[in-house]
Design an enzyme around this catalytic site. Sequence first.
Site, PDB file in Angstrom:
ATOM      1  N   ASP A   1     -46.925  33.644 -64.146  1.00  0.00           N
ATOM      2  CA  ASP A   1     -47.008  34.821 -63.283  1.00  0.00           C
ATOM      3  C   ASP A   1     -48.315  35.719 -63.652  1.00  0.00           C
ATOM      4  OD1 ASP A   1     -46.433  35.574 -65.999  1.00  0.00           O
ATOM      5  OD2 ASP A   1     -44.791  37.087 -65.227  1.00  0.00           O
ATOM      6  N   GLU A   2     -49.433  34.763 -64.502  1.00  0.00           N
ATOM      7  CA  GLU A   2     -50.457  35.571 -64.805  1.00  0.00           C
ATOM      8  C   GLU A   2     -51.702  34.803 -64.792  1.00  0.00           C
ATOM      9  OE1 GLU A   2     -51.651  38.587 -68.616  1.00  0.00           O
ATOM     10  OE2 GLU A   2     -50.248  36.866 -69.006  1.00  0.00           O
TER      11      GLU A   2
END
Length: 256
Positions: A8-9
């Site tokens: 998620d990054e």
Amino acid sequence: MIEPLSLDEAYLDVTHSTACQGSATLIAQSIRDDIWRELHLTASAGVAPIKFLAKVASDMNKPNGQFVIPPENVQKVVDNLPLEKIPGVGKVSLRKLHGAGFYHCEDIKNSDYRELLKRFGRLGASLWKRSHGIDEREVVVERERKSVGVERTFSQNISTYEECWQVIEEKLFPELERRLEKVSPDKSITKQGIKMKFADFQLTTIEHTHSMLELEDFKGLLRDIMARQQGREIRLLGLNVMLKSKAQTKQLSFFS
């Protein structure tokens, strides 16, 4: 250009992008809007001219906002930045830095580079650069994947070997197998292991060297890791494998 960091990054280099009139701020806002519209999930973003500050800025307005550091404000932001906010500065390093009287980047900036290098080695050299607003790292698009893993955090803790094995056999292993097939169709690996987090949030891992993903081999690993349980309930269970590097794969194919 996109450099994934985790599920998620990611870092994005939008220097040459023509989207949103070439504005990094508007691009970040557009991505966050898309995430909300498609998935109904919040997202945060950091916009800055260098990587480490983009990472720092992304934490400023979590969980649903963004923070922009324009080039002309870089040194001002850096000067006031606590050292614990710099990616890579852990608890042990932070204690040593505080013990030497360093608390903010400005403290590092105003100190002698040679003394920093003598006392803290590579960390000192890295902090000196960061404290002067220097980060020469580029966004790296291609990065060799080193591992594949799956895990479950339980809504209700479990405690027995039988419960753990049921989760592994029915949930975790099939998912790990599917993920591994996408990156290594022959399922060749170098290690496989188990991760376990107890109710007191202590995390422990165990692994062994193995060349192929095998369900049965997790039985022994599970017995060994549960020997560390000490009566505690289990709140998270995970499986992981280490992948062969490209160099190893090439070497094996050469000799075959």
